[in-house]
Write a protein that holds these residues in place. Structure first.
Motif, mmCIF file in Angstrom:
data_model
loop_
_atom_site.group_PDB
_atom_site.id
_atom_site.type_symbol
_atom_site.label_atom_id
_atom_site.label_comp_id
_atom_site.label_asym_id
_atom_site.label_seq_id
_atom_site.Cartn_x
_atom_site.Cartn_y
_atom_site.Cartn_z
ATOM 1 N N ASN A 72 77.298 113.714 -6.240
ATOM 2 C CA ASN A 72 75.919 113.284 -6.023
ATOM 3 C C ASN A 72 75.927 112.069 -5.100
ATOM 4 N N GLU A 73 74.745 111.563 -4.788
ATOM 5 C CA GLU A 73 74.637 110.476 -3.815
ATOM 6 C C GLU A 73 75.339 109.210 -4.279
ATOM 7 N N ASP A 74 75.182 108.859 -5.547
ATOM 8 C CA ASP A 74 75.826 107.646 -6.060
ATOM 9 C C ASP A 74 77.344 107.754 -5.960
ATOM 10 N N GLN A 75 77.879 108.916 -6.294
ATOM 11 C CA GLN A 75 79.324 109.107 -6.199
ATOM 12 C C GLN A 75 79.803 108.974 -4.752
ATOM 13 N N MET A 76 79.018 109.505 -3.833
ATOM 14 C CA MET A 76 79.409 109.432 -2.433
ATOM 15 C C MET A 76 79.354 107.998 -1.911
ATOM 16 N N ILE A 77 78.377 107.209 -2.391
ATOM 17 C CA ILE A 77 78.293 105.802 -1.971
ATOM 18 C C ILE A 77 79.504 105.022 -2.469
ATOM 19 N N ASP A 78 79.831 105.218 -3.758
ATOM 20 C CA ASP A 78 81.004 104.523 -4.314
ATOM 21 C C ASP A 78 82.283 104.934 -3.591
ATOM 22 N N LEU A 79 82.412 106.227 -3.324
ATOM 23 C CA LEU A 79 83.600 106.707 -2.622
ATOM 24 C C LEU A 79 83.686 106.116 -1.215
ATOM 25 N N SER A 80 82.555 105.963 -0.555
ATOM 26 C CA SER A 80 82.537 105.410 0.800
ATOM 27 C C SER A 80 83.062 103.979 0.817
ATOM 28 N N ALA A 81 82.658 103.189 -0.192
ATOM 29 C CA ALA A 81 83.149 101.810 -0.291
ATOM 30 C C ALA A 81 84.656 101.797 -0.568
ATOM 31 N N ASP A 82 85.101 102.710 -1.431
ATOM 32 C CA ASP A 82 86.539 102.789 -1.732
ATOM 33 C C ASP A 82 87.335 103.171 -0.482
ATOM 34 N N LEU A 83 86.796 104.113 0.275
ATOM 35 C CA LEU A 83 87.498 104.546 1.482
ATOM 36 C C LEU A 83 87.554 103.443 2.532
ATOM 37 N N PHE A 84 86.523 102.622 2.593
ATOM 38 C CA PHE A 84 86.533 101.498 3.533
ATOM 39 C C PHE A 84 87.699 100.563 3.211
ATOM 40 N N ASP A 85 87.941 100.340 1.911
ATOM 41 C CA ASP A 85 89.054 99.474 1.507
ATOM 42 C C ASP A 85 90.398 100.159 1.734
ATOM 43 N N ARG A 86 90.473 101.427 1.370
ATOM 44 C CA ARG A 86 91.748 102.153 1.484
ATOM 45 C C ARG A 86 92.150 102.344 2.947
ATOM 46 N N PHE A 87 91.189 102.526 3.823
ATOM 47 C CA PHE A 87 91.470 102.732 5.248
ATOM 48 C C PHE A 87 91.341 101.442 6.046
ATOM 49 N N GLY A 88 91.464 100.296 5.367
ATOM 50 C CA GLY A 88 91.288 99.011 6.051
ATOM 51 C C GLY A 88 92.218 98.848 7.250
ATOM 52 N N GLY A 89 93.456 99.332 7.116
ATOM 53 C CA GLY A 89 94.412 99.212 8.209
ATOM 54 C C GLY A 89 94.366 100.386 9.167
ATOM 55 N N GLU A 90 93.410 101.286 8.959
ATOM 56 C CA GLU A 90 93.267 102.447 9.838
ATOM 57 C C GLU A 90 91.913 102.354 10.545
#
Length: 268
Positions: A72-90
């Motif tokens: 759902n939308e909330d899950q996608m928002i949380d995942l987007s923030a997580d991906l921003f952190d995980r891909f910080g060096g990319e």
């Protein structure tokens, strides 16, 4: 701070849902090309805009895949923030390529969408990035080595250097080659030559040296040497038999003692 030009183009495609342009962007991406894209850590001032871009990429992926359980939308928002952190060096290109590869099944089959499933694919993608970086470094080393080799090959030395190299080359060609032939008349390499030399040198040998050599020479092992030394010894005894010379008397006494010792030994 504004987004890099490349990121602005991607954002425009995502917001306008320009599907054909997005497909073209994806098709041009490779893991190797992503190495030169601007990394997210260097764009911290645009964090909100970048997370929004990630959200649009996640939403597009969520809409395109055909699984029974989606986010759902909330899950996608949380995942987007997580991906921003995980891909910080990319880079943002990495995230776009990551979801393209996931959609193509390159990380394996999946039957639901949530953060756990999607984040479990990250190690596989990061392994690809590591390999791509290693390949790039290897290519750079090979290119640098090739350029250095070409520079050395094309270098024209001056006349002095040429003369030195020619002289060095000649010397190296003679290394290990013994031009001298061993002389067979050299006492160091020929027993016959040693015997011949001894016949001459024994005549001028000092008495004590003659005595020492005779005592240390085995008649059984070196009969020729022993005979030469003993003949000279006997000659000197005969010559000085009438003379009262201490060295000669000592030699006579030593010779007598040696004979008695040998006789006594043989008698036992």
């Amino acid at each position: 701070m504004t987004l890099p030009e490349h990121s602005q183009k991607l954002m425009q495609c995502l917001v306008s849902e320009d599907k054909l342009e997005l497909i073209q962007l994806e098709r041009n991406l490779t893991v190797a090309k992503c190495l030169s894209a601007p990394i997210l850590l260097n764009q911290k001032s645009n964090e909100k805009a970048l997370i929004k871009m990630i959200f649009l990429i996640v939403k597009r992926f969520n809409d395109l895949v055909n699984v029974s359980r989606k986010m759902n939308e909330d899950q996608m928002i949380d995942l987007s923030a997580d991906l921003f952190d995980r891909f910080g060096g990319e880079s943002m290109d990495d995230i776009l390529l990551f979801f393209k590869m996931a959609r193509s099944g390159e990380f394996g089959d999946f039957y639901r969408l949530d953060s756990i499933v999607i984040l479990s694919w990250l190690p596989k993608y990061f392994d690809l990035k590591i390999q791509a970086r290693e390949d790039e470094m290897k290519n750079e080393r090979n290119t640098r080595q090739r350029l250095e080799d070409e520079a050395v090959k094309n270098h024209v030395p001056d006349e002095k250097a040429k003369a030195y190299l020619e002289e060095l080359s000649k010397k190296l060609k003679t290394v290990g080659k013994n031009k001298e032939v061993t002389r067979t008349d050299n006492p160091l390499f020929s027993y016959d030559a040693y015997i011949l030399s001894l016949r001459q040198s024994v005549k001028t040998m000092p008495d004590k040296e003659l005595k020492t050599m005779l005592e240390n020479t085995s008649k059984n092992q070196h009969p020729q040497v022993y005979d030469i030394l003993n003949d000279e010894f006997e000659t000197r005894l005969a010559k000085f038999v009438a003379e009262d010379i201490p060295e000669i008397n000592e030699m006579k006494n030593d010779k007598s003692n040696n004979k008695r010792k040998r006789h006594h030994k043989n008698g036992n």
